[in-house]
Design a protein around this motif. Structure first.
Motif, PDB file in Angstrom:
ATOM      1  N   MET A  14       0.824  -1.209   0.000  1.00  0.00           N
ATOM      2  CA  MET A  14       0.000   0.000   0.000  1.00  0.00           C
ATOM      3  C   MET A  14       0.859   1.260   0.000  1.00  0.00           C
ATOM      4  SD  MET A  14      -2.917   1.151   2.729  1.00  0.00           S
ATOM      5  CE  MET A  14      -1.704   1.433   4.014  1.00  0.00           C
ATOM      6  N   HIS A  58       0.349   3.781  -2.827  1.00  0.00           N
ATOM      7  CA  HIS A  58      -0.893   3.949  -3.572  1.00  0.00           C
ATOM      8  C   HIS A  58      -1.357   5.401  -3.589  1.00  0.00           C
ATOM      9  CE1 HIS A  58      -2.901   3.801   0.365  1.00  0.00           C
ATOM     10  NE2 HIS A  58      -3.764   4.562  -0.215  1.00  0.00           N
ATOM     11  N   HIS A  59      -0.841   6.198  -2.679  1.00  0.00           N
ATOM     12  CA  HIS A  59      -1.295   7.584  -2.610  1.00  0.00           C
ATOM     13  C   HIS A  59      -0.222   8.560  -3.064  1.00  0.00           C
ATOM     14  CE1 HIS A  59       1.080   6.839   0.829  1.00  0.00           C
ATOM     15  NE2 HIS A  59       0.215   5.933   1.213  1.00  0.00           N
ATOM     16  N   GLY A  67     -18.563   6.661  -2.282  1.00  0.00           N
ATOM     17  CA  GLY A  67     -17.803   7.280  -3.362  1.00  0.00           C
ATOM     18  C   GLY A  67     -16.320   7.107  -3.106  1.00  0.00           C
ATOM     19  N   VAL A  68     -15.579   6.811  -4.149  1.00  0.00           N
ATOM     20  CA  VAL A  68     -14.132   6.628  -4.005  1.00  0.00           C
ATOM     21  C   VAL A  68     -13.406   7.556  -4.973  1.00  0.00           C
ATOM     22  CG1 VAL A  68     -12.222   5.002  -4.187  1.00  0.00           C
ATOM     23  CG2 VAL A  68     -14.424   4.238  -3.304  1.00  0.00           C
ATOM     24  N   PRO A  69     -12.795   8.623  -4.442  1.00  0.00           N
ATOM     25  CA  PRO A  69     -12.104   9.559  -5.322  1.00  0.00           C
ATOM     26  C   PRO A  69     -10.700   9.077  -5.657  1.00  0.00           C
ATOM     27  CG  PRO A  69     -11.994  10.342  -3.066  1.00  0.00           C
ATOM     28  CD  PRO A  69     -12.748   9.034  -3.028  1.00  0.00           C
ATOM     29  N   LEU A  84      -6.912   1.753  -5.280  1.00  0.00           N
ATOM     30  CA  LEU A  84      -8.049   2.505  -4.754  1.00  0.00           C
ATOM     31  C   LEU A  84      -8.713   1.814  -3.569  1.00  0.00           C
ATOM     32  CD1 LEU A  84      -9.769   3.364  -8.152  1.00  0.00           C
ATOM     33  CD2 LEU A  84      -8.755   5.033  -6.591  1.00  0.00           C
ATOM     34  N   PRO A  95      -8.581  -1.670  -0.527  1.00  0.00           N
ATOM     35  CA  PRO A  95      -7.740  -2.628   0.195  1.00  0.00           C
ATOM     36  C   PRO A  95      -7.632  -3.941  -0.579  1.00  0.00           C
ATOM     37  CG  PRO A  95      -9.401  -1.688   1.652  1.00  0.00           C
ATOM     38  CD  PRO A  95      -9.769  -1.282   0.271  1.00  0.00           C
ATOM     39  N   THR A 151      -7.723  -5.988   6.362  1.00  0.00           N
ATOM     40  CA  THR A 151      -8.175  -4.604   6.231  1.00  0.00           C
ATOM     41  C   THR A 151      -8.865  -4.147   7.503  1.00  0.00           C
ATOM     42  OG1 THR A 151      -8.558  -4.920   3.872  1.00  0.00           O
ATOM     43  CG2 THR A 151      -9.604  -3.023   4.891  1.00  0.00           C
ATOM     44  N   ARG A 154     -11.364  -1.340   8.792  1.00  0.00           N
ATOM     45  CA  ARG A 154     -12.311  -0.349   8.261  1.00  0.00           C
ATOM     46  C   ARG A 154     -12.749   0.614   9.357  1.00  0.00           C
ATOM     47  NH1 ARG A 154     -13.626  -4.964   5.412  1.00  0.00           N
ATOM     48  NH2 ARG A 154     -13.187  -4.704   3.205  1.00  0.00           N
ATOM     49  N   PRO A 198      -2.194  -3.812   9.065  1.00  0.00           N
ATOM     50  CA  PRO A 198      -3.229  -4.002   8.045  1.00  0.00           C
ATOM     51  C   PRO A 198      -3.283  -2.814   7.084  1.00  0.00           C
ATOM     52  CG  PRO A 198      -4.228  -3.179  10.049  1.00  0.00           C
ATOM     53  CD  PRO A 198      -2.758  -3.331  10.340  1.00  0.00           C
ATOM     54  N   GLU A 199      -4.057  -2.963   6.045  1.00  0.00           N
ATOM     55  CA  GLU A 199      -4.401  -1.814   5.208  1.00  0.00           C
ATOM     56  C   GLU A 199      -5.616  -1.141   5.836  1.00  0.00           C
ATOM     57  OE1 GLU A 199      -2.818  -2.984   0.808  1.00  0.00           O
ATOM     58  OE2 GLU A 199      -4.903  -3.450   1.237  1.00  0.00           O
ATOM     59  N   PHE A 200      -5.674   0.183   5.703  1.00  0.00           N
ATOM     60  CA  PHE A 200      -6.769   0.928   6.307  1.00  0.00           C
ATOM     61  C   PHE A 200      -7.716   1.469   5.238  1.00  0.00           C
ATOM     62  CE2 PHE A 200      -3.186   1.413   9.279  1.00  0.00           C
ATOM     63  CZ  PHE A 200      -3.764   0.908  10.427  1.00  0.00           C
ATOM     64  N   GLN A 201      -8.999   1.329   5.493  1.00  0.00           N
ATOM     65  CA  GLN A 201      -9.984   1.963   4.619  1.00  0.00           C
ATOM     66  C   GLN A 201     -10.823   2.894   5.490  1.00  0.00           C
ATOM     67  OE1 GLN A 201     -12.720  -0.775   2.609  1.00  0.00           O
ATOM     68  NE2 GLN A 201     -12.712   0.533   0.806  1.00  0.00           N
ATOM     69  N   LEU A 217      -8.256  15.971   0.596  1.00  0.00           N
ATOM     70  CA  LEU A 217      -7.704  14.777   1.256  1.00  0.00           C
ATOM     71  C   LEU A 217      -6.185  14.891   1.360  1.00  0.00           C
ATOM     72  CD1 LEU A 217      -9.746  11.952  -0.512  1.00  0.00           C
ATOM     73  CD2 LEU A 217      -9.596  12.255   1.963  1.00  0.00           C
ATOM     74  N   PRO A 265      -2.534  14.387   0.823  1.00  0.00           N
ATOM     75  CA  PRO A 265      -1.854  13.597  -0.219  1.00  0.00           C
ATOM     76  C   PRO A 265      -1.020  12.462   0.373  1.00  0.00           C
ATOM     77  CG  PRO A 265      -1.400  15.956  -0.452  1.00  0.00           C
ATOM     78  CD  PRO A 265      -2.086  15.782   0.856  1.00  0.00           C
ATOM     79  N   ASP A 266      -0.550  12.621   1.604  1.00  0.00           N
ATOM     80  CA  ASP A 266       0.310  11.592   2.200  1.00  0.00           C
ATOM     81  C   ASP A 266      -0.455  10.628   3.091  1.00  0.00           C
ATOM     82  OD1 ASP A 266      -0.358  13.395   4.125  1.00  0.00           O
ATOM     83  OD2 ASP A 266       1.613  13.418   5.083  1.00  0.00           O
ATOM     84  N   ARG A 267      -1.765  10.547   2.895  1.00  0.00           N
ATOM     85  CA  ARG A 267      -2.568   9.662   3.752  1.00  0.00           C
ATOM     86  C   ARG A 267      -2.169   8.212   3.557  1.00  0.00           C
ATOM     87  NH1 ARG A 267      -5.317  11.293  -0.663  1.00  0.00           N
ATOM     88  NH2 ARG A 267      -6.475   9.761  -1.897  1.00  0.00           N
ATOM     89  N   GLN A 268      -2.265   7.463   4.655  1.00  0.00           N
ATOM     90  CA  GLN A 268      -1.895   6.045   4.619  1.00  0.00           C
ATOM     91  C   GLN A 268      -3.148   5.180   4.647  1.00  0.00           C
ATOM     92  OE1 GLN A 268       1.279   4.789   4.330  1.00  0.00           O
ATOM     93  NE2 GLN A 268       2.017   6.867   4.069  1.00  0.00           N
ATOM     94  N   TYR A 269      -4.187   5.611   3.947  1.00  0.00           N
ATOM     95  CA  TYR A 269      -5.427   4.830   3.944  1.00  0.00           C
ATOM     96  C   TYR A 269      -6.151   5.025   2.614  1.00  0.00           C
ATOM     97  CZ  TYR A 269      -7.148   9.478   5.357  1.00  0.00           C
ATOM     98  OH  TYR A 269      -7.385  10.825   5.426  1.00  0.00           O
ATOM     99  N   PHE A 270      -7.040   4.092   2.330  1.00  0.00           N
ATOM    100  CA  PHE A 270      -7.905   4.223   1.166  1.00  0.00           C
ATOM    101  C   PHE A 270      -9.131   5.025   1.588  1.00  0.00           C
ATOM    102  CE2 PHE A 270      -5.537   0.264   0.492  1.00  0.00           C
ATOM    103  CZ  PHE A 270      -4.937   0.567  -0.711  1.00  0.00           C
ATOM    104  N   ALA A 271      -9.385   6.135   0.896  1.00  0.00           N
ATOM    105  CA  ALA A 271     -10.452   7.047   1.306  1.00  0.00           C
ATOM    106  C   ALA A 271     -11.734   6.793   0.516  1.00  0.00           C
ATOM    107  CB  ALA A 271     -10.010   8.490   1.094  1.00  0.00           C
ATOM    108  N   THR A 272     -12.845   6.810   1.224  1.00  0.00           N
ATOM    109  CA  THR A 272     -14.147   6.702   0.583  1.00  0.00           C
ATOM    110  C   THR A 272     -15.117   7.671   1.258  1.00  0.00           C
ATOM    111  OG1 THR A 272     -15.022   5.037   2.087  1.00  0.00           O
ATOM    112  CG2 THR A 272     -13.775   4.218   0.215  1.00  0.00           C
TER     113      THR A 272
END
Lengths: 363, 363
Positions: free
Chosen positions: A1, A4-5, A131-133, A140, A142, B61, B63, B100-103, B121, B123-130
């Protein structure tokens, strides 16, 4: 991961916002027709290929993503169709009482108008909406978190303009053109090379995100094996738009360098190219791959006016970012006025398969 | 799931959009101070109560949902803090390699400005954003899909104005007031009854969505047991705003009926009330419940001007929907001019605990 960002953010060209006259919402008729052709094939794919017992073995939730969803209504219809197909599958297997909960992830660039998307979510939807930007040329979701991925008319967008096209000293310099329809081999190759790079990233990311046994349904403009890019209908329209731009150059309304430095970041793969990319990735089996004819659902001759309006809704953003709104409005107006000319060109170059339908299963 | 989308949609009052002078983004200083007090307590909760081995037993993951996230930047800071606390927990247990991976699911009403949220958001976030649009007084997520739920300064919003307040013939008619600070017992009871209804729905929905062993951290305005609602600082400000409105009624700028028919859909529970609701729901154990003092992090006397600006950023929407923008701008201006008066009132009525901090674990 970890990256990914932090990967460089691919360029984003959102569809026209809101619901005005040139909006994507009001001008996605051709896209809808194309989806209708795909609808039956999606139904078949779900009925024949979705292994529901495997997918919901560890949880009662089925996670579905629509990549490049834009603002609707097509994404809502596509998702509804998917859900209905899945429910039929459960019925046919006598598992109606075990129907899972659905979570749908609507994905598009962060610049997509998610406010409009969220405001127009169907009130009677049978799923949890999210929504997933972000660009789908990046992670995008996990790992192993998606059961079903859908993407319609989004995967022809490249992550960026291919290298070399903007460089005067490169053999791939695309002078006076905005696409590769009638360009040199070097230009076509630069486009193809970028597509390969992008699709490698796309398939790698999806392979990580989709559970084993999960399906990916991709619908995108395609070109039959061996057909030259100059016969691709949308390419003809792009050339036509370019000629309107060059008319404006000749009238001194814009600078030629502005046209030289603009190239549409769009590519139309053939089934053979696509099959090779999937094989090279190695994580998916091709369950179905077919070139279909989206026009078969629209009666009568091509309505070029509508087609141009449709392209405008989907592509005005990428033009405007470069040329500004006024020039782009003028370009579309001029092209509309010459639409009879384009119409005969389109009819004569017509090839039957222009829509690539692809079902992949995560191995 | 059958009714998670068909339930009547609770009213939505988005925070002020964008990043202008009155925007939530630029005026969430007090909210931030309040969160800072909570930050340490959140860290402790994660360190002591999060059972990471149980939570990531079936998937890699984690969540996390932030309910009522608004548009940032506080939600981003809160999520970053949570993630850091979780990572420390993994380190302390020697599980760094199994991180884990974070969502992260950012939730707010569909009318929230998700476009601004997504554009900002980190840019250096360590998670998948929704993003998840919808009221938290309804199901928002699939069952057993969340490991950690966070909500800061959102759960004091009622789903709607309590019944009876708008009815001339009801004993709870709230004539000439916009809140229950100094209102009759009937009005206070109507507010309390609505809060009970809303929290029952909230806890039932979250109990379905959070996995067994999952945590819920709630931070909201609170009132110590037995303290009268008239001593709640924000309530004093609401009364102050109401008096500005009544001044405008007396000057003929607005109609008295407009004030009579407006009530802030906000309630401040006591720990005792909250404990009773959690017990009645039966699905959560109370791991920690405490009234804290958000002011302890802000030096010097209360800056009433800032406090009013802060309230304006968070609450202008609900006022404007009823009174229109001009009247509301005038109301805030007038209140700001009298802020010295309010300041002494606030200092004299000052109670130490006004922030309720709650950690619940799904049984």
């Amino acid at each position: 991961m970890s990256n990914h960002h932090s990967a460089s953010v691919p360029e984003s060209f959102p569809m026209n916002c809101g619901d005005g006259a040139y909006s994507y919402t009001k001008n996605s008729v051709y896209q809808k027709a194309a989806s209708d052709v795909a609808k039956e094939m999606v139904n078949e794919a779900i009925a024949e290929k979705l292994e529901i017992k495997i997918l919901t073995a560890t949880s009662n939730t089925l996670r579905i993503a629509d990549l490049g969803c834009s603002v609707g209504p097509n994404t809502f219809k596509a998702m509804q169709n998917l859900l209905q197909a899945i429910e039929r599958k459960y019925q046919n297997e006598g598992l109606t009482s075990k129907l899972p909960e659905f979570q749908v992830f609507f994905n598009d660039h962060a610049a997509n108008d998610f406010n409009t998307l969220f405001a127009s979510l169907p009130p009677d939807r049978q799923y949890f909406a999210t929504g997933v930007p972000g660009s789908f040329y990046d992670r995008l979701f996990p790992e192993s978190s998606l059961h079903l991925v859908h993407s319609s008319y989004a995967l022809h967008w490249l992550s960026k303009v291919p290298e070399g096209l903007l460089d005067k000293n490169s053999p791939a310099w695309n002078k006076g053109k905005i696409y590769h329809t009638t360009a040199s081999n070097e230009v076509v190759n630069a486009y193809a090379a970028q597509y390969i790079k992008d699709m490698e990233i796309f398939l790698k990311a999806r392979a990580e995100e989709i559970v084993v046994g999960g399906l990916m349904v991709l619908i995108l403009p395609g070109l039959s094996d061996g057909t030259h890019h100059s016969r691709f209908p949308a390419g003809l329209i792009f050339d036509f738009l370019a000629s309107s731009l060059m008319d404006m150059v000749n009238e001194g309304l814009i600078n030629e360098a502005q046209v030289d430095s603009f190239n549409l970041p769009v590519y139309t793969p053939s089934p053979k190219e696509m099959a090779l990319l999937v094989e090279r990735n190695g994580c998916f089996s091709v369950e179905r791959m077919e070139l279909t004819d989206p026009r078969s659902n629209i009666e009568g001759p091509i309505d070029v006016g509508k087609l141009i309006m449709h392209l405008r809704a989907g592509m005005e953003g990428v033009f405007s970012k470069h040329f500004g709104h006024e020039i782009v409005a003028e370009m579309f107006e001029r092209s509309l006025q010459k639409s009879a000319e384009l119409s005969s060109l389109l009819e004569s170059s017509y090839t039957k398969g222009t829509q690539l339908f692809l079902v992949l299963k995560r191995k």
